[in-house]
Design a protein around this motif. Sequence first.
Motif, PDB file in Angstrom:
ATOM      1  N   CYS A  46       0.821  -1.246  -0.067  1.00 16.83           N
ATOM      2  CA  CYS A  46      -0.067   0.049   0.001  1.00 16.83           C
ATOM      3  C   CYS A  46       0.805   1.329  -0.145  1.00 16.83           C
ATOM      4  N   GLY A  47       0.735   2.029  -0.972  1.00 17.23           N
ATOM      5  CA  GLY A  47       1.366   3.367  -0.948  1.00 17.23           C
ATOM      6  C   GLY A  47       1.289   4.469   0.147  1.00 17.23           C
ATOM      7  N   ILE A  48       0.152   4.616   0.673  1.00 20.38           N
ATOM      8  CA  ILE A  48      -0.083   5.355   1.825  1.00 20.38           C
ATOM      9  C   ILE A  48       0.546   4.825   2.937  1.00 20.38           C
ATOM     10  N   LYS A  49       1.546   5.731   3.608  1.00 19.60           N
ATOM     11  CA  LYS A  49       2.141   5.406   5.024  1.00 19.60           C
ATOM     12  C   LYS A  49       2.587   6.792   5.413  1.00 19.60           C
ATOM     13  N   LEU A  50       2.749   6.544   6.859  1.00 20.16           N
ATOM     14  CA  LEU A  50       3.184   7.840   7.869  1.00 20.16           C
ATOM     15  C   LEU A  50       4.259   7.256   8.423  1.00 20.16           C
ATOM     16  N   PHE A  51       5.347   7.958   8.318  1.00 19.13           N
ATOM     17  CA  PHE A  51       6.674   7.519   9.348  1.00 19.13           C
ATOM     18  C   PHE A  51       7.579   8.856   9.511  1.00 19.13           C
ATOM     19  N   GLU A  52       8.476   8.261  10.518  1.00 20.65           N
ATOM     20  CA  GLU A  52       9.430   9.315  10.820  1.00 20.65           C
ATOM     21  C   GLU A  52      10.467   9.531   9.737  1.00 20.65           C
ATOM     22  N   ARG A  53      10.677  10.972   9.499  1.00 18.42           N
ATOM     23  CA  ARG A  53      11.908  11.077   8.493  1.00 18.42           C
ATOM     24  C   ARG A  53      13.356  10.614   8.855  1.00 18.42           C
ATOM     25  N   ALA A  54      13.591  10.854  10.156  1.00 18.53           N
ATOM     26  CA  ALA A  54      15.007  10.484  10.551  1.00 18.53           C
ATOM     27  C   ALA A  54      15.307   8.954  10.493  1.00 18.53           C
ATOM     28  N   ALA A  55      13.944   8.243  11.100  1.00 24.51           N
ATOM     29  CA  ALA A  55      14.091   6.704  11.081  1.00 24.51           C
ATOM     30  C   ALA A  55      14.145   6.114   9.584  1.00 24.51           C
ATOM     31  N   PHE A  56      13.430   6.819   8.406  1.00 27.11           N
ATOM     32  CA  PHE A  56      13.573   6.196   7.323  1.00 27.11           C
ATOM     33  C   PHE A  56      14.837   6.514   6.653  1.00 27.11           C
ATOM     34  N   LEU A  57      15.605   7.504   6.729  1.00 29.68           N
ATOM     35  CA  LEU A  57      16.872   7.945   6.160  1.00 29.68           C
ATOM     36  C   LEU A  57      18.005   7.183   6.970  1.00 29.68           C
ATOM     37  N   ASP A  58      17.702   6.556   7.993  1.00 28.79           N
ATOM     38  CA  ASP A  58      18.856   5.640   8.504  1.00 28.79           C
ATOM     39  C   ASP A  58      18.603   4.206   8.153  1.00 28.79           C
ATOM     40  N   LEU A  59      17.581   3.843   7.267  1.00 22.89           N
ATOM     41  CA  LEU A  59      17.529   2.580   6.680  1.00 22.89           C
ATOM     42  C   LEU A  59      18.407   2.210   5.705  1.00 22.89           C
ATOM     43  N   PRO A  60      18.754   1.070   5.416  1.00 20.22           N
ATOM     44  CA  PRO A  60      19.489   0.555   4.070  1.00 20.22           C
ATOM     45  C   PRO A  60      18.997   1.152   2.997  1.00 20.22           C
ATOM     46  N   TYR A  61      19.423   1.614   1.893  1.00 18.57           N
ATOM     47  CA  TYR A  61      18.794   2.123   0.681  1.00 18.57           C
ATOM     48  C   TYR A  61      19.108   0.928  -0.276  1.00 18.57           C
ATOM     49  N   PHE A  62      18.045   0.571  -0.930  1.00 22.71           N
ATOM     50  CA  PHE A  62      18.271  -0.216  -2.397  1.00 22.71           C
ATOM     51  C   PHE A  62      16.876  -0.120  -2.996  1.00 22.71           C
ATOM     52  N   ASP A  63      16.891  -0.327  -4.363  1.00 23.00           N
ATOM     53  CA  ASP A  63      15.838  -0.093  -5.119  1.00 23.00           C
ATOM     54  C   ASP A  63      14.556  -1.203  -4.926  1.00 23.00           C
ATOM     55  N   HIS A  64      13.409  -0.713  -4.778  1.00 22.58           N
ATOM     56  CA  HIS A  64      12.307  -1.481  -4.344  1.00 22.58           C
ATOM     57  C   HIS A  64      12.139  -1.440  -2.802  1.00 22.58           C
ATOM     58  N   MET A  65      12.922  -0.788  -2.213  1.00 21.52           N
ATOM     59  CA  MET A  65      12.963  -0.943  -0.564  1.00 21.52           C
ATOM     60  C   MET A  65      11.744  -0.277  -0.028  1.00 21.52           C
TER      61      MET A  65
END
Length: 240
Positions: A158-177
Amino acid sequence: MSEPQLSVVVPVFNERDNVAPLVGEIVAALRGQVDFEIVYVDDNSKDDTLAVLESLKLTHPELRVLHHVQQSGQSTAVRNGIKAARAPWIATLDGDGQNDPADIPKMLAARATAPTQVKLFAGWRVNRQDSGSKRWASKWANAIRARMLRDDTPDTGCGIKLFERAAFLDLPYFDHMHRFLPALMQRAGWKTISVPVNHRHRTAGVSKYNNLNRALVGIRDLRGVAWLIARSRRTDVQER
């Protein structure tokens, strides 16, 4: 202008007929409720999506427009929008109009009563409006993912999500994450909650994916995320 409390990030590719209606719905849902901005990321659309977005800036001061000089995919568009966002919390929507912006206040209300350890509120499409084959493929993929990752999330697509910006940017990045956010947030030590949301028929444009493409990419990514979880190590840190 004061800093927004919420940034709504919307990735788009060839969605010229869906842009204006969705921007209007976002504004109607949030204006007067929370200080917000809308960050659209155009993934080098081949139609006039970018021109439509630029014209909407004249009447919607909350709107910001980013443009990829080469097509890079949805995950990269989402991440670039989040990196450019000015608010500490992010809401994401798919650009096809199937997510309902009226659900964002519901998610904000869920955040207000949730423990601080919850960093992600994931939309859960309880009444899917997709084709039968797409619903079947999604059900099959969710079952396999839940068994392998044990993320206790009924609907990660589902495309609709709410999350903390700092927590997201701390996650490992990869395509389709973006399809594995609950598992990745949990791997980082945070809690997640699924929130039932509305789902609508696409009224304009065409889907950019098919079931075979999703399955082939998803299997490879699923194995990668399972490896990340198995190799993760966390510990509390004290400054002395």
